[in-house]
Design a protein around this motif. Structure first.
Motif, short mmCIF file in Angstrom:
data_model
loop_
_atom_site.label_atom_id
_atom_site.label_comp_id
_atom_site.label_asym_id
_atom_site.label_seq_id
_atom_site.Cartn_x
_atom_site.Cartn_y
_atom_site.Cartn_z
N UNK A 15 43.05 -4.78 30.59
CA UNK A 15 42.32 -4.14 31.47
C UNK A 15 42.63 -3.20 31.91
N UNK A 16 43.75 -3.10 32.53
CA UNK A 16 44.34 -1.92 33.25
C UNK A 16 44.52 -0.81 32.44
N UNK A 17 45.15 -0.99 31.26
CA UNK A 17 45.26 0.01 30.56
C UNK A 17 44.04 0.74 29.84
N UNK A 18 42.99 -0.04 29.64
CA UNK A 18 42.03 0.45 28.88
C UNK A 18 41.12 1.35 29.80
N UNK A 19 41.29 0.90 31.30
CA UNK A 19 40.48 1.70 32.30
C UNK A 19 40.98 3.05 32.32
N UNK A 20 42.55 3.45 31.90
CA UNK A 20 42.84 4.65 32.08
C UNK A 20 43.22 5.17 30.78
N UNK A 21 43.13 4.63 29.65
CA UNK A 21 43.25 5.20 28.45
C UNK A 21 42.59 6.34 28.01
N UNK A 22 41.27 6.40 28.29
CA UNK A 22 40.53 7.69 27.92
C UNK A 22 40.46 8.66 28.96
N UNK A 23 41.53 8.61 29.98
CA UNK A 23 41.67 9.70 30.91
C UNK A 23 43.03 10.41 30.55
N UNK A 24 43.90 9.84 29.56
CA UNK A 24 45.15 10.44 29.32
C UNK A 24 45.15 11.94 28.85
N UNK A 25 44.12 12.33 28.17
CA UNK A 25 44.13 13.70 27.58
C UNK A 25 43.34 14.66 28.51
N UNK A 26 42.39 14.09 29.16
CA UNK A 26 41.67 14.85 30.30
C UNK A 26 42.13 15.10 31.44
N UNK A 27 42.79 14.30 32.03
CA UNK A 27 43.49 14.63 33.42
C UNK A 27 44.57 13.88 33.55
N UNK A 28 45.69 14.21 32.54
CA UNK A 28 47.10 13.74 32.61
C UNK A 28 47.77 13.69 33.94
N UNK A 29 47.66 14.70 34.61
CA UNK A 29 48.37 14.85 35.86
C UNK A 29 48.07 13.40 36.75
N UNK A 30 46.66 13.37 37.01
CA UNK A 30 46.26 12.37 37.91
C UNK A 30 46.32 10.93 37.12
N UNK A 31 46.25 10.82 36.10
CA UNK A 31 46.62 9.22 35.41
C UNK A 31 47.96 9.17 35.55
N UNK A 32 49.10 9.83 35.60
CA UNK A 32 50.53 9.72 35.93
C UNK A 32 50.84 9.29 37.53
N UNK A 33 49.97 9.98 38.29
CA UNK A 33 50.09 9.37 39.68
C UNK A 33 49.58 8.36 40.18
N UNK A 34 48.52 7.98 39.58
CA UNK A 34 47.85 6.53 39.66
C UNK A 34 48.90 5.47 39.04
N UNK A 35 49.27 5.75 37.79
CA UNK A 35 50.02 4.63 37.16
C UNK A 35 51.42 4.55 37.92
N UNK A 36 51.90 5.78 38.67
CA UNK A 36 53.06 5.51 39.44
C UNK A 36 52.97 4.86 40.65
N UNK A 37 51.61 5.03 41.34
CA UNK A 37 51.39 4.39 42.48
C UNK A 37 51.22 2.82 42.05
N UNK A 38 50.46 2.54 41.05
CA UNK A 38 50.23 1.12 40.54
C UNK A 38 51.66 0.50 40.66
#
Length: 652
Positions: free
Chosen positions: A450-473
């Motif tokens: 569930x965690x990965x599915x919620x971020x998968x579609x944003x990887x190509x669109x906003x890669x920087x934000x996804x990296x920061x969210x994953x880092x904080x998580x």
């Protein structure tokens, strides 16, 4: 004070010539340190690299303005004889011909400089009495031969290092000297080196932006990937193979290695050294006729002679005798067994060679933390002095630059981290080469689906934000792990390293992630401002109260994406988190451009470059699905033919 300036003016040329020589010594012995990431010397080497040429050219110009009569009155007629030595200095050192990739692209400019400065040196020598003095004329001619060849070697090395000159230094008909069958049967380090040398033309094509199917058939690109995909290639062996290939690539781009392994390169080097030795002998023979020369000038001349010959012999030993290419040539041509064994001992030497246990790149991963960026480590509060420096930096507007400088740390790439990537990439691309298939067994994310599915579609669109969210998580999740089991502690360490490494790339090397520095800074500053506002609103001070910091991190994460939720910490969750970061980094490597990896080799190399080349060995293709298919891979793929792989799916 006036007498001091007068003394300096009288000895200015001598001091500049000696300074030029000292800079060459420094560059020779520190040039190769860049290969393994000597960051503490990087700035010094850069300054020396630039100043060395400036000093030599300025000295030539100063000599051209000297009047012979004035010089003779000061008893410095040998100053004009130093012109060819300055050409040798302008030829640079074998261990560092280019400081950056752009230097190779400007090799034509260096060719023009060669012509201009050779003419200037000849003019300096012509205007003196040296050309009318046989005792100086003959050795001067030999030194000019050595100097012109030396300078020409540098220009040739820059031309060879230019990635656009694909076929430079390689012959497709002579490649593939060692049979792959032999390599399959032999798991020794020597077989790895053999295969690395054999695959050097292929690796060069990859760094130049070619795909595997664009590489000429003579280089056997398909056999290269088939060998790396073989089950017989162990994890450690494949990792070392990539390591040696990166070492060879660094030498080809930034040193004179590509010149010194060619027949004409060796002939020119021998001619240069013989000319210099003949010049020294002739100058020594005529020394008793040079009694009118200043003793200091004679001493400086002998220093230049002996020093240049010493550096040349050291260079030939390091770049030729200890070169794996020399050992391979001896082996292929079935030379003396004793000579071949001696050559291999030099190559595998722990001190001067390419030892098996010693990495041929920096072997470090940069580490950057979001909590460091906002001024609180979480685990250890920042000192009052550091907070004061940060406040001052914020006032003058250089906070982000200072944060990158102070907060960037480096960790060794350990065996666990390397094996995680080799095994995961092997599992991901387990399908047969070139076969149209969904490939391998589907990856099961039992805890993080569930965690990965919620971020998968944003990887190509906003890669920087996804990296920061994953880092904080990851920071939040790792803080809740309480187990002290050895395996769990190791997993926590790997997850933390990979998470911090992606933050490091985002902050310090955004170009490698195909992200602009401005957008990365903008996204990071947005997260920081929100976090600081939350901390201020909760009455907590930055740098204190770890519980409050973690609580605000959770709130920040929920505000950014309300659907994110991490499961309870356990060993299985940590394993999936490690695999998640591995695939994120693989995806980042797939987006990167080859020229960025070639640039990073001059700074010790990036771990992302190691992963990129490892993926090329596995024949990754750009026709695979996009990151949208993080959980469920598509049913079919096209042939995997493009190692630039600008898209990647998280499939197995």
């Amino acid at each position: 004070m006036g007498s001091l300036f007068q003394l300096f003016n009288e000895w200015e040329i001598q001091l500049l010539v000696l300074l030029s020589f000292v800079l060459q010594i420094f560059l020779f012995f520190t040039g190769n340190l860049r290969q393994r990431g000597a960051k503490f010397l990087s700035g010094t080497i850069w300054v020396a690299y630039l100043v060395a040429d400036l000093v030599a050219v300025y000295t030539l110009g100063l000599l051209s303005k000297q009047e012979e009569k004035t010089v003779t009155e000061n008893q410095h007629p040998l100053a004009f004889f130093w012109a060819p030595f300055l050409l040798i200095h302008l030829g640079g050192q074998d261990t560092i011909t280019a400081f950056s990739l752009e230097d190779n692209s400007l090799w034509l400019r260096h060719l023009l400089n060669l012509i201009v400065q050779v003419v200037l040196a000849l003019y300096v020598f012509w205007k003196s009495t040296a050309w009318r003095n046989v005792q100086l004329l003959v050795p001067g001619i030999f030194m000019f031969v050595a100097g012109i060849i030396k300078y020409g070697e540098r220009t040739m090395a820059l031309m060879y290092g230019n990635l656009q000159n694909i076929r430079t230094g390689y012959n497709s008909e002579e490649s593939n000297k060692f049979t792959h069958q032999e390599l399959h049967q032999d798991d020794s380090y020597s077989s790895i080196v053999c295969f690395s040398l054999d695959s050097a033309p292929i690796v060069r094509h990859l760094f130049a932006g070619f795909t595997l199917f664009q590489i000429p058939e003579g280089f056997h690109a398909l056999t290269w990937t088939n060998y790396a995909r073989s089950d017989e290639v162990q994890v450690a062996k494949l990792a070392k193979l990539v390591d040696v290939e990166l070492g060879i690539m660094y030498c080809d781009i930034y040193t004179k290695a590509a010149v010194l392994r060619t027949r004409h390169g060796i002939m020119l080097r021998c001619t240069s050294q013989v000319s210099a030795m003949v010049a020294l002998v002739l100058f020594t023979v005529g020394d008793n006729k040079h009694r009118y020369h200043s003793r200091a000038d004679v001493a400086i001349t002998y220093t230049l002679f002996v020093g240049s010959l010493f550096l040349e012999f050291c260079a030939m030993f390091m770049m030729v005798m200890v070169s794996p290419w020399t050992w391979a040539w001896l082996k292929v041509n079935k030379c003396s067994v004793w000579l071949t064994r001696m050559s291999w001992k030099l190559v595998s030497s722990n001190i001067i060679g390419w030892p098996e246990k010693k990495p041929l790149w920096s072997n470090k991963m940069g580490q950057y933390k979001f909590l460091s960026h906002v001024g609180c480590e979480g685990e250890k509060p920042s000192s009052s002095l550091e907070r004061g420096i940060r406040k001052m930096a914020k006032v003058v507007g250089i906070l982000f630059w200072l944060s990158k400088l102070l907060d960037t740390k480096y960790e060794q790439v350990d065996k666990d981290t390397t094996e995680s990537f080799v095994k995961e990439i092997t599992a991901i691309f387990a399908s047969p080469f070139g076969q149209s298939t969904s490939g391998g067994k589907k990856k099961e994310w039992q805890h993080l689906e569930g965690f990965i599915r919620s971020l998968a579609r944003e990887l190509s669109n906003n890669f920087s934000a996804v990296i920061i969210r994953l880092h904080i998580s990851t920071v939040i999740h790792l803080s809740e792990v309480s187990s002290v089991d050895v395996e769990t502690v190791a997993l926590v360490g790997v997850c933390r390293k990979l998470s911090n490494y992606m933050m490091y790339l985002l902050v310090t090397q955004p170009v490698m992630l195909q992200v602009t520095a401005t957008s990365a800074k903008s996204v990071l500053d947005g997260f920081r401002d929100k976090f600081v506002t939350m901390m201020t609103g909760s009455g907590s001070s930055i740098g204190k109260q770890q519980h409050a910091i973690l609580q605000n991190l959770k709130e920040l994460l929920l505000e950014e994406s309300s659907t994110l939720s991490l499961p309870e910490p356990c060993k299985e969750t940590l394993e999936e988190m490690r695999d998640m970061w591995v695939r994120i980094i693989v995806f980042a490597a797939g987006r990167s451009r080859p020229e960025t990896h070639a640039t990073q080799l001059a700074r010790g190399g990036e771990f992302l470059t190691f992963i990129w080349l490892l993926m090329a060995h596995k024949n990754v293709g750009s026709s695979v699905a996009t990151p949208v298919d993080l959980i469920s891979p598509p049913s079919t793929f096209g042939p995997m033919t493009d190692v630039r792989f600008y898209a990647f799916d998280f499939r197995s």
